[in-house]
Enzyme design. Structure first.
Site, short mmCIF file in Angstrom:
data_model
loop_
_atom_site.label_atom_id
_atom_site.label_comp_id
_atom_site.label_asym_id
_atom_site.label_seq_id
_atom_site.Cartn_x
_atom_site.Cartn_y
_atom_site.Cartn_z
N ARG A 1 0.83 -1.22 0.00
CA ARG A 1 0.00 0.00 0.00
C ARG A 1 0.87 1.27 0.00
O ARG A 1 0.57 2.24 0.71
CB ARG A 1 -0.94 0.04 1.21
CG ARG A 1 -1.99 -1.03 1.22
CD ARG A 1 -2.97 -0.87 0.06
NE ARG A 1 -4.03 -1.84 0.16
CZ ARG A 1 -3.94 -3.12 -0.26
NH1 ARG A 1 -2.84 -3.55 -0.83
NH2 ARG A 1 -4.96 -3.93 -0.12
N SER B 1 -10.25 -0.56 3.20
CA SER B 1 -9.52 -0.71 4.46
C SER B 1 -9.05 0.67 4.92
O SER B 1 -8.40 1.38 4.16
CB SER B 1 -8.29 -1.60 4.27
OG SER B 1 -8.66 -2.88 3.85
N GLU C 1 -4.56 4.23 6.18
CA GLU C 1 -4.19 3.93 4.79
C GLU C 1 -4.61 5.02 3.79
O GLU C 1 -3.77 5.45 2.99
CB GLU C 1 -4.75 2.55 4.40
CG GLU C 1 -4.00 1.90 3.26
CD GLU C 1 -4.42 2.47 1.94
OE1 GLU C 1 -3.54 2.88 1.16
OE2 GLU C 1 -5.63 2.56 1.68
N1 EPU Z 1 -10.62 -11.01 10.45
C1 EPU Z 1 -10.96 -11.08 11.77
N2 EPU Z 1 -12.12 -10.54 12.19
C2 EPU Z 1 -12.95 -9.96 11.32
C3 EPU Z 1 -12.63 -9.88 9.97
C4 EPU Z 1 -11.41 -10.41 9.54
O1 EPU Z 1 -10.24 -11.62 12.58
O2 EPU Z 1 -14.01 -9.51 11.76
C5 EPU Z 1 -9.35 -11.57 10.02
C6 EPU Z 1 -9.64 -12.76 9.15
O3 EPU Z 1 -9.64 -13.92 9.90
C7 EPU Z 1 -8.52 -12.72 8.16
C8 EPU Z 1 -7.92 -11.37 8.31
O4 EPU Z 1 -8.63 -10.65 9.27
O5 EPU Z 1 -7.59 -13.69 8.49
C9 EPU Z 1 -7.86 -10.65 7.03
O6 EPU Z 1 -9.16 -10.44 6.44
P1 EPU Z 1 -9.27 -10.14 4.89
O7 EPU Z 1 -8.96 -11.36 4.09
O8 EPU Z 1 -10.55 -9.49 4.60
O9 EPU Z 1 -8.06 -9.16 4.61
P2 EPU Z 1 -7.69 -7.77 5.29
O10 EPU Z 1 -6.31 -7.93 5.80
O11 EPU Z 1 -8.71 -7.32 6.23
C10 EPU Z 1 -6.63 -6.96 3.07
C11 EPU Z 1 -6.57 -5.70 2.27
C12 EPU Z 1 -7.84 -5.54 1.48
C13 EPU Z 1 -8.00 -6.74 0.56
C14 EPU Z 1 -8.01 -8.02 1.40
C15 EPU Z 1 -8.02 -9.26 0.55
C16 EPU Z 1 -5.19 -4.17 3.55
C17 EPU Z 1 -5.11 -2.88 4.30
N3 EPU Z 1 -6.40 -4.54 3.13
O12 EPU Z 1 -7.68 -6.81 4.01
O13 EPU Z 1 -7.71 -4.36 0.67
O14 EPU Z 1 -9.18 -6.66 -0.20
O15 EPU Z 1 -6.81 -8.06 2.21
O16 EPU Z 1 -6.78 -9.48 -0.01
O17 EPU Z 1 -4.17 -4.80 3.33
C18 EPU Z 1 -8.10 -2.02 0.76
O18 EPU Z 1 -6.88 -1.86 0.73
O19 EPU Z 1 -8.88 -1.04 0.77
C19 EPU Z 1 -8.66 -3.36 0.79
C20 EPU Z 1 -9.96 -3.60 0.90
#
Ligand code: EPU
Length: 340
Positions: free
Chosen positions: A166, A240, A336
């Site tokens: 990012r 995010s 972010e």
């Molecule tokens: N999780 C929790 N509790 C929750 C929701 C999620 O513990 O209520 C945990 C899940 O278990 C999972 C982890 O959080 O292991 C990650 O969740 P997710 O796969 O949705 O990924 P994220 O880290 O929350 C990142 C990116 C997203 C991207 C997704 C999928 C960043 C800042 N965000 O989110 O990007 O779509 O991975 O690859 O790295 C964005 O940048 O705007 C964005 C949406």
């Protein structure tokens, strides 16, 4: 054609958080030459600039005195297509998701993991968009920019964009100094599906798809995103709101000792990415509201506008979340989107 300068322009419809703010001056650019017209303009040339694409990675906390430059440069074309790859050039103002859908329709797969990301193609390198096991850095060939001071056009090879998680040179040295007019993407052949991300694997298994096509991966990513990320048309947000903290093994082990359930992922360089969503949920913020701003129920990493929130409301909530996480885990979450 001369530049159309718009004054006192409401920005609510031009940012996906849907917060109210006014641009003192706004110009729309449709060509590289329009950008040079701004540079040569006696008044506009000297103003600080805020480059606006889809407004999907931006939090406006007040009216904007800088010149808002709304990028509307169109165009999608195939520059090269051979046995090893396809090279595609895209105008900065094109919708990113429409580009992904178009490449699939044309038979040029390779972007499907990045489906449904809001915003424009020109904004994609700024934060090195990434999702479901792929990031722009995996596909970016080069970026065309115009310098806001000299009006000079240049092509930056991807290696000069310093793309990281990012992050890019456009968030640092080049912030406010240049405008991206076009990007080039190289899609390798043969196509190899990127399905290692747990959510994608699970979706394909549930649909009993053993040998996925590009369209299957596209459908999986769209379904997963629709399932957990709020549609900005229905509920204002900028994706995010925080980055996932990346820490070394020692810090990760210290945190793990106090919080054995914390979700974390090892990275190839030996560091760990901690799930900020998990930490925010662990602080009890999931689904909570402060004023008119809230933490999303399905995805606590996303802050939302529950209706009529100001940018300042969202920022206040963000700071409260940062403080809770800092108190519980000793880590400061990094915001972010661009906060103006
Ligand atoms: N999780 C929790 N509790 C929750 C929701 C999620 O513990 O209520 C945990 C899940 O278990 C999972 C982890 O959080 O292991 C990650 O969740 P997710 O796969 O949705 O990924 P994220 O880290 O929350 C990142 C990116 C997203 C991207 C997704 C999928 C960043 C800042 N965000 O989110 O990007 O779509 O991975 O690859 O790295 C964005 O940048 O705007 C964005 C949406």
């Amino acid at each position: 054609m001369t530049l159309q300068i718009e004054s006192d322009v409401p920005l609510r419809a031009l940012n996906t958080f849907g917060v109210a703010a006014t641009a003192r001056r706004l110009v729309r650019v449709r060509t590289e030459r329009d950008v040079r017209r701004i540079v040569d303009h006696p008044e506009l040339g000297r103003m600080p600039k805020l480059v606006l694409g889809g407004g999907s990675n931006l939090l406006l906390t007040g009216d904007v005195d800088a010149l808002v430059v709304k990028v509307e440069i169109a165009g999608r074309r195939v520059l090269e297509d051979d046995a090893r790859s396809t090279l595609i050039e895209v105008g900065a103002g094109e919708s990113w998701h429409e580009l992904v859908a178009w490449t699939l329709e044309q038979g040029y797969p390779g972007l499907e993991n990045l489906a449904l990301i809001p915003g424009t193609a020109g904004a994609a390198p700024v934060q090195n968009i990434g999702a479901y096991g792929m990031e722009l850095a995996d596909r970016l060939e080069s970026v065309d920019v115009v310098d806001f001071v000299t009006g000079r056009c240049a092509t930056l090879p991807a290696a000069h964009c310093r793309l990281a998680y990012r992050d890019s040179v456009f968030k640092h040295e080049l912030a406010g100094k240049s405008l991206i007019t076009a990007i080039r993407l190289r899609l390798p052949r043969p196509w190899v599906p990127v399905t290692g991300y747990a959510d994608v694997e699970r979706w394909l298994q549930r649909e009993q798809i053993g040998d996925p096509t590009p369209r299957d991966v596209f459908d999986a990513v769209c379904a997963i995103r629709r399932g957990k990320l709020p549609d900005p048309q229905a509920l204002g947000n900028a994706g995010s709101f925080f980055k996932n903290p990346v820490v070394n093994r020692t810090i990760r082990n210290e945190i793990l000792a106090d919080h054995p359930d914390i979700v974390s992922y090892p990275l190839p360089d030996g560091t760990y990415k901690l799930a900020a969503a998990w930490m925010i949920a662990a602080c009890g913020w999931k689904g909570r509201t402060l004023g008119a701003a809230g933490v999303h129920e399905q995805q606590p990493l996303v802050l939302v506008n529950r209706g009529g929130a100001s940018g300042a409301d969202v920022l206040e909530l963000a700071h409260a979340v940062q403080e809770s996480v800092q108190r519980k885990f000793g880590l400061r979450l990094e915001i972010e989107p661009l906060v103006v």
